[in-house]
Design a protein around this motif. Structure first.
Motif, PDB file in Angstrom:
ATOM      1  N   LEU A 194       5.980   7.829  -0.081  1.00  0.00           N
ATOM      2  CA  LEU A 194       4.895   8.730  -0.446  1.00  0.00           C
ATOM      3  C   LEU A 194       4.588   8.559  -1.923  1.00  0.00           C
ATOM      4  N   THR A 195       3.323   8.752  -2.280  1.00  0.00           N
ATOM      5  CA  THR A 195       2.916   8.717  -3.680  1.00  0.00           C
ATOM      6  C   THR A 195       2.271  10.055  -4.036  1.00  0.00           C
ATOM      7  N   ARG A 196       2.379  10.421  -5.314  1.00  0.00           N
ATOM      8  CA  ARG A 196       1.876  11.723  -5.754  1.00  0.00           C
ATOM      9  C   ARG A 196       0.536  11.552  -6.457  1.00  0.00           C
ATOM     10  N   ARG A 197      -0.419  12.382  -6.079  1.00  0.00           N
ATOM     11  CA  ARG A 197      -1.746  12.318  -6.691  1.00  0.00           C
ATOM     12  C   ARG A 197      -1.664  12.758  -8.146  1.00  0.00           C
ATOM     13  N   THR A 198      -2.257  11.964  -9.032  1.00  0.00           N
ATOM     14  CA  THR A 198      -2.124  12.184 -10.464  1.00  0.00           C
ATOM     15  C   THR A 198      -3.090  13.258 -10.968  1.00  0.00           C
ATOM     16  N   GLU A 199      -2.793  13.793 -12.134  1.00  0.00           N
ATOM     17  CA  GLU A 199      -3.636  14.810 -12.746  1.00  0.00           C
ATOM     18  C   GLU A 199      -5.050  14.261 -12.950  1.00  0.00           C
ATOM     19  N   GLN A 233      -4.759  -3.938   1.955  1.00  0.00           N
ATOM     20  CA  GLN A 233      -4.041  -4.958   1.191  1.00  0.00           C
ATOM     21  C   GLN A 233      -4.421  -4.891  -0.287  1.00  0.00           C
ATOM     22  N   ARG A 234      -5.717  -4.754  -0.571  1.00  0.00           N
ATOM     23  CA  ARG A 234      -6.167  -4.668  -1.964  1.00  0.00           C
ATOM     24  C   ARG A 234      -5.603  -3.425  -2.643  1.00  0.00           C
ATOM     25  N   GLU A 235      -5.710  -2.270  -1.980  1.00  0.00           N
ATOM     26  CA  GLU A 235      -5.264  -1.020  -2.593  1.00  0.00           C
ATOM     27  C   GLU A 235      -3.758  -1.031  -2.872  1.00  0.00           C
ATOM     28  N   LEU A 236      -2.970  -1.524  -1.925  1.00  0.00           N
ATOM     29  CA  LEU A 236      -1.519  -1.511  -2.129  1.00  0.00           C
ATOM     30  C   LEU A 236      -1.100  -2.490  -3.218  1.00  0.00           C
ATOM     31  N   GLY A 293       1.671  -2.931  -6.491  1.00  0.00           N
ATOM     32  CA  GLY A 293       2.136  -4.268  -6.828  1.00  0.00           C
ATOM     33  C   GLY A 293       2.778  -5.011  -5.678  1.00  0.00           C
ATOM     34  N   ILE A 294       2.440  -4.657  -4.439  1.00  0.00           N
ATOM     35  CA  ILE A 294       3.037  -5.339  -3.289  1.00  0.00           C
ATOM     36  C   ILE A 294       1.951  -6.058  -2.487  1.00  0.00           C
ATOM     37  N   GLY A 345       4.744   2.363  -9.418  1.00  0.00           N
ATOM     38  CA  GLY A 345       3.487   3.094  -9.584  1.00  0.00           C
ATOM     39  C   GLY A 345       2.672   2.502 -10.713  1.00  0.00           C
ATOM     40  N   ARG A 346       1.784   1.581 -10.379  1.00  0.00           N
ATOM     41  CA  ARG A 346       1.031   0.873 -11.411  1.00  0.00           C
ATOM     42  C   ARG A 346      -0.049   1.738 -12.052  1.00  0.00           C
ATOM     43  N   GLU A 347      -0.350   2.904 -11.465  1.00  0.00           N
ATOM     44  CA  GLU A 347      -1.360   3.801 -12.029  1.00  0.00           C
ATOM     45  C   GLU A 347      -0.731   5.089 -12.565  1.00  0.00           C
TER      46      GLU A 347
END
Length: 332
Positions: free
Chosen positions: A32-37, A63-66, A71-72, A108-110
Motif C-alpha cells: 500500500l502507498t500513502r497519499r501525499t499532502e 506499467q508506466r505508473e508503477l 521504480g519497478i 517511494g519516488r514521489e
C-alpha cells in the motif's frame, strides 16, 4: 469503518480512469502507498497506480505508473475488480489488476510512504472509498449462496443439498426460508449452522435478529428492515448484510455499518417474471453511491462472476444459480 453519509450531490459527468496494481512480496504481503499532502484524500492508504492517459491501455498505464512512482518494472496479470465510485467533483473508475511478475527495488519516488501488509490486516488501513471493495475482492468469497425454502421436501434432503454446496466450496451462506413454520425452521437453522461451521463457512440468517443473536451468527436484513434500525443490530464480530434496491437503501446499509450488501435484480427471474432487471449499467450506477462490497443478484450464476467484477461487484448472489439441486435440475 463506514463513510459518513452525506446528502446526495449532483452526479458529475467528469470520469477519471485510474488503474492500480496488487503487488505482493515473497512473503505474500501486499503493498500500500500513502497519499501525499496536497492531494485529494491525503493521508489515506491505497493500492499503487495512477491515471490512465488518453490512448493508453490499462496494462501500459499501470506499467508506466508503477515505474514512475515505485521504480519497478512489471508484467500485468488478470483483472481483479473494476470499481465505479462517485466523488463530489468526479466519477472514478478504479481498474485493479494483479501483477504476474515485478522486478526492481520498491521505493517511494514521489515522497510517498510505503507499507507491506499481510492480507488479513488490509482492512485496518484507512482507504479512499474506491479502494475498500478491492480489499473485499481479495479476501472475501465471490459468491453468496441464498438457500431456497425447504418447501415440501424432507429436511434431510435440504440439509444434504447444503452439504453438497459446502463441499463444492460455498463459504458465505444466507439461510432463508420464507413461509416455513417457525419450529421447523429453527431446527433446520441449528443443523445448518453446525454444518457451515464445520466447513469453515460464514453463515447469515435472513431477517431474524433474535435467532442470529441466539446462535451467534450473522444477519441479513431485508430492505424494509433497514428503516427499522437506527444502529447496527449485531456486535461488530458478527457479519451484517442487507438487500438493497436503490441508492438510498445502500446509504442506509452503509450507515448501519453493514459488512456488505446485495443489489438487484440484474435480470428478470422466475420469482419476479414481470419485473425487468436493472442490468449491469444500472448496477454500476448504484455501486458508485457507497464503498460497501456489493453482490449482484437476479438470474446469475458462477459464469457471471467476471462480468460482476467488471462492474464493481464483489461477485454474485443466487439461489437457483448456486443451490446444487436447482443447478442439477437446470442442467437436466
Amino acid at each position: 469503518m463506514s463513510d459518513p453519509i452525506a446528502a446526495p450531490s449532483p452526479r458529475s459527468e467528469r470520469v477519471v480512469e485510474v488503474v492500480a496494481g496488487v503487488i505482493r512480496d515473497a512473503r505474500g504481503r501486499i503493498l500500500l502507498t500513502r497519499r501525499t499532502e496536497g492531494r485529494d484524500l491525503a493521508g489515506l492508504w491505497e493500492f499503487p497506480g495512477g491515471k490512465r492517459e488518453a490512448g493508453e491501455s490499462p496494462e501500459a498505464a499501470l506499467q508506466r505508473e508503477l515505474h514512475e512512482e515505485l521504480g519497478i518494472d512489471c508484467e500485468v496479470g488478470a483483472a481483479l475488480i473494476d470499481v465505479p465510485q462517485a466523488y463530489p467533483d468526479k466519477r472514478l473508475r478504479l481498474d485493479v489488476r494483479e501483477l504476474k511478475h515485478w522486478r526492481g527495488s520498491v521505493r517511494g519516488r514521489e515522497g510517498q510512504a510505503l507499507v507491506w501488509v499481510p492480507p488479513a490486516k488490509l482492512a485496518r488501513y484507512q482507504m479512499p472509498p474506491a479502494d475498500r471493495p478491492v480489499v473485499a475482492a481479495l479476501l472475501q468469497p465471490d459468491r453468496y449462496l441464498v438457500t431456497p425454502a425447504p418447501g415440501g421436501a424432507d429436511d434431510a434432503r435440504w440439509l444434504a443439498a447444503l452439504e453438497r454446496a459446502l463441499a463444492a466450496g460455498a463459504r458465505r451462506i444466507q439461510l432463508r426460508a420464507p413461509d416455513t413454520a417457525p419450529e421447523r425452521w429453527r431446527a433446520l437453522v441449528a443443523a445448518a449452522v453446525q454444518r457451515c461451521r464445520a466447513a469453515g463457512a460464514e453463515v447469515l440468517i435472513n431477517g431474524d435478529v433474535e435467532l442470529a443473536l441466539a446462535l451467534s451468527v450473522g444477519l441479513h436484513l431485508r430492505a424494509a428492515q433497514l428503516r427499522e434500525h437506527t444502529r447496527r443490530p449485531l456486535p461488530a464480530e458478527l457479519p451484517l448484510a442487507a438487500s438493497c434496491h436503490d441508492a438510498d437503501e445502500l446509504r442506509s446499509a452503509q450507515a448501519l455499518a453493514c459488512d456488505f450488501a446485495v443489489v438487484g435484480a440484474i435480470r428478470a427471474t422466475p420469482s419476479h417474471p414481470g419485473a425487468a432487471g436493472i442490468g449491469w449499467d444500472g448496477f454500476a450506477a448504484l455501486r458508485e453511491a457507497v464503498s460497501l462490497p456489493i453482490y449482484a443478484i437476479g438470474g446469475l450464476g458462477p459464469g457471471d462472476i467476471a462480468a460482476a467484477r467488471a462492474h464493481g461487484a464483489q461477485g454474485v448472489a443466487a439461489i437457483r444459480g448456486l443451490w446444487p439441486d436447482a443447478v442439477a435440475e437446470a442442467a437436466a
